[in-house]
Design a protein around this motif. Structure first.
Motif, mmCIF file in Angstrom:
data_model
loop_
_atom_site.group_PDB
_atom_site.id
_atom_site.type_symbol
_atom_site.label_atom_id
_atom_site.label_comp_id
_atom_site.label_asym_id
_atom_site.label_seq_id
_atom_site.Cartn_x
_atom_site.Cartn_y
_atom_site.Cartn_z
ATOM 1 N N ARG A 121 0.712 -1.115 0.096
ATOM 2 C CA ARG A 121 -0.105 -0.030 0.127
ATOM 3 C C ARG A 121 0.786 1.182 -0.034
ATOM 4 O O ARG A 121 0.499 2.184 -0.771
ATOM 5 N N GLU A 122 2.018 1.167 0.890
ATOM 6 C CA GLU A 122 2.804 2.254 0.905
ATOM 7 C C GLU A 122 3.417 2.616 -0.445
ATOM 8 O O GLU A 122 3.750 3.827 -1.011
ATOM 9 N N LEU A 123 3.788 1.419 -1.135
ATOM 10 C CA LEU A 123 4.486 1.631 -2.261
ATOM 11 C C LEU A 123 3.588 2.294 -3.402
ATOM 12 O O LEU A 123 3.966 3.127 -4.350
ATOM 13 N N MET A 124 2.449 1.805 -3.307
ATOM 14 C CA MET A 124 1.351 2.280 -4.322
ATOM 15 C C MET A 124 1.231 3.634 -3.988
ATOM 16 O O MET A 124 0.983 4.398 -5.268
ATOM 17 N N ARG A 125 1.263 4.223 -2.981
ATOM 18 C CA ARG A 125 0.986 5.646 -2.809
ATOM 19 C C ARG A 125 2.136 6.429 -3.392
ATOM 20 O O ARG A 125 1.878 7.550 -3.826
ATOM 21 N N LEU A 126 3.150 5.870 -3.369
ATOM 22 C CA LEU A 126 4.548 6.656 -3.773
ATOM 23 C C LEU A 126 4.666 6.333 -5.345
ATOM 24 O O LEU A 126 5.306 7.017 -5.910
ATOM 25 N N GLY A 127 3.858 5.562 -5.884
ATOM 26 C CA GLY A 127 3.846 5.394 -7.372
ATOM 27 C C GLY A 127 4.805 4.223 -7.976
ATOM 28 O O GLY A 127 5.185 4.332 -9.105
ATOM 29 N N GLY A 128 5.487 3.506 -7.038
ATOM 30 C CA GLY A 128 6.562 2.447 -7.491
ATOM 31 C C GLY A 128 7.756 2.648 -6.469
ATOM 32 O O GLY A 128 7.697 3.360 -5.711
ATOM 33 N N VAL A 129 8.746 1.989 -6.988
ATOM 34 C CA VAL A 129 10.169 1.904 -6.310
ATOM 35 C C VAL A 129 11.029 2.495 -7.211
ATOM 36 O O VAL A 129 11.148 2.159 -8.402
ATOM 37 N N PRO A 130 12.093 2.851 -6.453
ATOM 38 C CA PRO A 130 13.459 3.241 -7.431
ATOM 39 C C PRO A 130 13.965 2.182 -7.892
ATOM 40 O O PRO A 130 14.337 1.136 -7.181
ATOM 41 N N ASN A 131 14.191 2.062 -9.326
ATOM 42 C CA ASN A 131 14.806 0.898 -9.837
ATOM 43 C C ASN A 131 16.384 1.026 -9.757
ATOM 44 O O ASN A 131 16.972 1.093 -10.589
ATOM 45 N N PHE A 132 17.057 0.718 -8.499
ATOM 46 C CA PHE A 132 18.398 0.886 -8.160
ATOM 47 C C PHE A 132 18.999 0.038 -8.819
ATOM 48 O O PHE A 132 18.445 -1.471 -8.831
ATOM 49 N N PHE A 133 20.222 0.007 -9.136
ATOM 50 C CA PHE A 133 21.074 -0.921 -9.478
ATOM 51 C C PHE A 133 21.788 -1.485 -7.920
ATOM 52 O O PHE A 133 22.026 -0.627 -7.309
ATOM 53 N N GLY A 134 21.513 -2.715 -7.878
ATOM 54 C CA GLY A 134 21.672 -3.478 -6.262
ATOM 55 C C GLY A 134 23.065 -3.778 -6.375
ATOM 56 O O GLY A 134 24.104 -3.330 -7.005
ATOM 57 N N HIS A 135 23.503 -4.468 -5.050
ATOM 58 C CA HIS A 135 24.774 -4.700 -4.704
ATOM 59 C C HIS A 135 25.532 -5.616 -5.778
ATOM 60 O O HIS A 135 26.795 -5.569 -5.948
ATOM 61 N N GLN A 136 24.853 -6.559 -6.252
ATOM 62 C CA GLN A 136 25.587 -7.377 -7.171
ATOM 63 C C GLN A 136 26.166 -6.740 -8.183
ATOM 64 O O GLN A 136 27.055 -6.953 -8.943
ATOM 65 N N ARG A 137 25.490 -5.447 -8.721
ATOM 66 C CA ARG A 137 26.148 -4.800 -9.888
ATOM 67 C C ARG A 137 27.527 -4.256 -9.544
ATOM 68 O O ARG A 137 28.406 -4.100 -10.521
ATOM 69 N N PHE A 138 27.779 -4.078 -8.206
ATOM 70 C CA PHE A 138 29.182 -3.546 -7.846
ATOM 71 C C PHE A 138 29.936 -4.265 -7.292
ATOM 72 O O PHE A 138 31.141 -4.104 -7.179
ATOM 73 N N GLY A 139 29.391 -5.614 -6.903
ATOM 74 C CA GLY A 139 30.031 -6.566 -6.301
ATOM 75 C C GLY A 139 29.704 -6.796 -4.915
ATOM 76 O O GLY A 139 29.722 -5.797 -4.224
ATOM 77 N N THR A 140 29.367 -7.830 -4.532
ATOM 78 C CA THR A 140 28.577 -8.136 -3.213
ATOM 79 C C THR A 140 29.609 -8.406 -2.133
ATOM 80 O O THR A 140 29.505 -7.900 -0.989
ATOM 81 N N VAL A 141 30.741 -8.794 -2.416
ATOM 82 C CA VAL A 141 31.934 -8.815 -1.465
ATOM 83 C C VAL A 141 32.751 -7.695 -1.252
ATOM 84 O O VAL A 141 32.973 -7.222 -0.311
ATOM 85 N N ARG A 142 33.117 -7.114 -2.511
ATOM 86 C CA ARG A 142 33.898 -5.956 -2.571
ATOM 87 C C ARG A 142 33.331 -5.211 -3.653
ATOM 88 O O ARG A 142 33.287 -5.262 -4.758
#
Length: 297
Positions: free
Chosen positions: A172-193
């Motif tokens: 419900r909260e996300l619907m009020r915001l109109g969605g979520v930011p489509n971030f590049f997650g940790h995997q994009r940068f390297g999860t361990v380093r």
């Protein structure tokens, strides 16, 4: 909306969270089967774990043999290297649309030129290669539509009804915001380093030696003592050949670079040619999303 992002998230440009509701807890990736990834191409072709005989069609000829690569507990490039050794072809002959998770069971398309289906039918236990059809087009990142995920969360510390209500409140909260930011997650940068954005920025500035030394010797508290010890040795000695003997085999890409630098110790650009890094624009995109969502408060 909350701005209580973790220091690591902030470092990668993810400076806000889209919801204020608490997470449901639990664990993901307790088993490889808990994280399943199946690839989808722009033409609608799906790489599925549930392959059926009628999915194979070799009636039309083409320059490339399209196969489904199914793997468990190994990253894409390592799987391709093993398949290439098994069928005696160069890894560069095998095209893929992207790198899939290592701690998972994944299915994706790959293409191989000038081979027969019989040669490429490979079963290495945790790695399978299943020929599907011929095509005039090889598999590249440009024809990837996306991935379908099947994720199991275990050990959630709430009753089922309470968990469902928490999920509904977040929705419900996300619907009020109109969605979520489509971030590049940790995997994009390297999860361990998480360094690939830093390295990408240095490569764009043509600071190849600095980029290589960060990739090889930057420490992480999440690595094993042996890995940290090997990186410290390299940083202090800058002896690529000796360091290669100390780096654990699990550090596949570092060893790949060290093998090259052992032969060509000043060709740092050449050492990067077989490695893949997300460019520094990913962090800039994350930062832009953060500013946009902060303005919605």
């Amino acid at each position: 909306m909350t701005l209580r992002a973790s220091p690591l998230d902030i470092k990668l440009g993810m400076e806000v969270y889209a919801s204020t509701t608490p997470g449901v807890g639990g664990r993901i990736r307790s088993r490889f089967e808990d994280f399943i990834v199946e690839e989808i191409l722009l033409d609608g072709s799906e790489a599925t774990l549930r392959l059926k005989e009628e999915m194979h069609d070799f009636s039309k000829r083409g320059r490339y043999l399209i196969c489904i690569l199914i793997k468990k507990g190994i990253d894409t490039l390592s799987a391709i290297e093993r398949v290439a050794r098994r069928v005696n072809v160069s890894p560069e002959m095998i095209g893929a649309a992207g790198i899939k998770d290592a701690r998972a069971i994944t299915a994706q398309h790959v293409s191989v030129g000038a081979v027969t289906p019989e040669k490429m039918n490979v079963d290495l236990g945790e790695i399978r290669l299943v020929p599907m059809r011929f095509s005039e087009e090889k598999i590249t990142p440009g024809i990837l539509l996306g991935n379908r995920f099947d994720i199991t969360v275990r050990n959630i510390p709430h009753e089922c009804s309470e968990t469902q209500e928490m999920i509904l409140e977040t929705s419900r909260e996300l619907m009020r915001l109109g969605g979520v930011p489509n971030f590049f997650g940790h995997q994009r940068f390297g999860t361990v380093r998480p360094l690939s954005h830093t390295i990408g920025k240095l490569l764009l500035k043509e600071k190849f030696e600095e980029a290589a030394m960060i990739f090889l010797s930057e420490l992480s508290i999440y690595e094993s003592p042996r890995a940290r010890s090997a990186r410290i040795y390299l940083r202090e000695s800058v002896d690529f050949n000796s360091a290669l003997k100390r780096f654990p085999r699990s550090l596949f890409y570092e060893r790949l670079m060290l093998m090259y630098l052992s032969k060509y110790p000043r060709d740092f650009l050449g050492a990067f040619r077989r490695l893949i890094f997300a460019d520094s624009s990913s962090r800039l995109i994350n930062h832009t999303f953060s500013i946009d969502f902060s303005a919605r408060e």
